[in-house]
Scaffold this motif. Structure first.
Motif, short mmCIF file in Angstrom:
data_model
loop_
_atom_site.label_atom_id
_atom_site.label_comp_id
_atom_site.label_asym_id
_atom_site.label_seq_id
_atom_site.Cartn_x
_atom_site.Cartn_y
_atom_site.Cartn_z
N UNK A 1 0.86 -1.18 0.00
CA UNK A 1 0.00 0.00 0.00
C UNK A 1 0.89 1.23 0.00
N UNK A 2 0.49 2.24 -0.76
CA UNK A 2 1.24 3.50 -0.84
C UNK A 2 0.30 4.67 -0.54
N UNK A 3 -0.24 4.73 0.69
CA UNK A 3 -1.18 5.81 0.97
C UNK A 3 -0.51 7.18 1.00
N UNK A 4 -1.17 8.12 0.39
CA UNK A 4 -0.77 9.53 0.46
C UNK A 4 -1.95 10.23 1.12
N UNK A 5 -1.72 10.72 2.32
CA UNK A 5 -2.81 11.22 3.15
C UNK A 5 -2.61 12.71 3.43
N UNK A 6 -3.65 13.48 3.18
CA UNK A 6 -3.62 14.91 3.44
C UNK A 6 -4.53 15.20 4.63
N UNK A 7 -4.01 15.93 5.59
CA UNK A 7 -4.76 16.27 6.80
C UNK A 7 -5.01 17.77 6.83
N UNK A 8 -6.12 18.16 7.44
CA UNK A 8 -6.36 19.57 7.75
C UNK A 8 -6.14 19.74 9.24
N UNK A 9 -5.56 20.88 9.62
CA UNK A 9 -5.31 21.10 11.04
C UNK A 9 -4.10 20.33 11.52
N UNK A 10 -4.24 19.73 12.70
CA UNK A 10 -3.12 19.03 13.32
C UNK A 10 -2.63 17.88 12.45
N UNK A 11 -1.31 17.81 12.30
CA UNK A 11 -0.67 16.75 11.53
C UNK A 11 -0.18 15.67 12.50
N UNK A 12 -0.37 14.41 12.17
CA UNK A 12 0.13 13.36 13.07
C UNK A 12 1.65 13.27 12.99
N UNK A 13 2.26 12.84 14.07
CA UNK A 13 3.69 12.59 14.07
C UNK A 13 3.94 11.30 13.28
N UNK A 14 5.18 11.08 12.85
CA UNK A 14 5.48 9.81 12.18
C UNK A 14 5.12 8.60 13.05
N UNK A 15 5.35 8.68 14.35
CA UNK A 15 5.02 7.57 15.24
C UNK A 15 3.50 7.36 15.29
N UNK A 16 2.73 8.45 15.31
CA UNK A 16 1.27 8.32 15.30
C UNK A 16 0.78 7.69 14.00
N UNK A 17 1.34 8.13 12.87
CA UNK A 17 0.96 7.55 11.57
C UNK A 17 1.23 6.06 11.54
N UNK A 18 2.43 5.67 11.99
CA UNK A 18 2.79 4.25 12.00
C UNK A 18 1.83 3.45 12.88
N UNK A 19 1.51 4.00 14.05
CA UNK A 19 0.60 3.31 14.97
C UNK A 19 -0.80 3.18 14.37
N UNK A 20 -1.25 4.23 13.66
CA UNK A 20 -2.58 4.17 13.04
C UNK A 20 -2.60 3.14 11.92
N UNK A 21 -1.54 3.07 11.12
CA UNK A 21 -1.48 2.06 10.05
C UNK A 21 -1.44 0.65 10.65
N UNK A 22 -0.69 0.49 11.73
CA UNK A 22 -0.62 -0.81 12.37
C UNK A 22 -2.00 -1.23 12.88
N UNK A 23 -2.69 -0.31 13.53
CA UNK A 23 -4.02 -0.62 14.05
C UNK A 23 -5.00 -0.87 12.90
N UNK A 24 -4.91 -0.08 11.83
CA UNK A 24 -5.79 -0.28 10.67
C UNK A 24 -5.58 -1.67 10.10
N UNK A 25 -4.33 -2.10 9.99
CA UNK A 25 -4.03 -3.43 9.50
C UNK A 25 -4.63 -4.49 10.42
#
Length: 155
Positions: free
Chosen positions: A111-135
């Motif tokens: 998967x090669x997600x390209x995600x655009x956020x408005x407002x607060x941006x997640x940290x790299x650690x938050x992004x990784x944790x969210x992808x792990x939980x999504x999986x």
């Protein structure tokens, strides 16, 4: 518990030679929502002559199911984390190869997600944790042996 249905419908056409393998792999797949998709065998498997241009093959449907399941799971997790996702685009790539016993399988989907956020941006650690939980919560990922890898693309 939920039940899902898909009806595949194929028929031999005049002039085709089923016994010799000279027949179109074109068919329809109707889902329980009523949506009908033109289906085919992959041209990688049966060649261009017997596949149908513009139709989707089972391997593409598998990659699409993994891709969209991860996306929907990720969107849910991001919302729960208080993030506002404005766009999520993922160009997933599936690889089909031979297993040790010689049979073909979709061994890996990246998967090669390209995600655009408005407002607060997640940290790299938050992004990784969210992808792990999504999986972890993705129903399709929980249903396949295929290795699923996430390589997020910077927005």
């Amino acid at each position: 518990m939920a039940t899902y249905r898909a009806t595949a419908d194929w028929s031999l056409k005049d002039g085709e030679d089923f016994a010799a393998g000279r027949y179109s792999r074109g068919h329809s797949v109707v889902f329980d929502s009523g949506f009908e998709a033109p289906g085919t065998a992959s041209p990688h498997v049966v060649g261009n002559k017997w596949s149908v241009p513009g139709a989707v093959d089972p391997e593409q449907m598998l990659v699409g199911a993994i891709n969209t399941c991860h996306m929907l799971s990720f969107l849910h997790i991001a919302r729960e984390a208080g993030l506002l996702v404005a766009r999520y685009r993922d160009e997933a790539v599936g690889v089909m190869e031979k297993r040790a016993d010689g049979e073909m399988w979709v061994s890996r989907v990246t998967l090669h997600p390209k995600i655009t956020y408005e407002g607060r941006q997640p940290t790299p650690a938050e992004r990784d944790a969210m992808h792990h939980k999504a999986h972890h919560i993705c129903f399709i990922a929980n249903s396949v042996k295929t290795e699923i890898v996430v390589e997020e693309v910077a927005a």
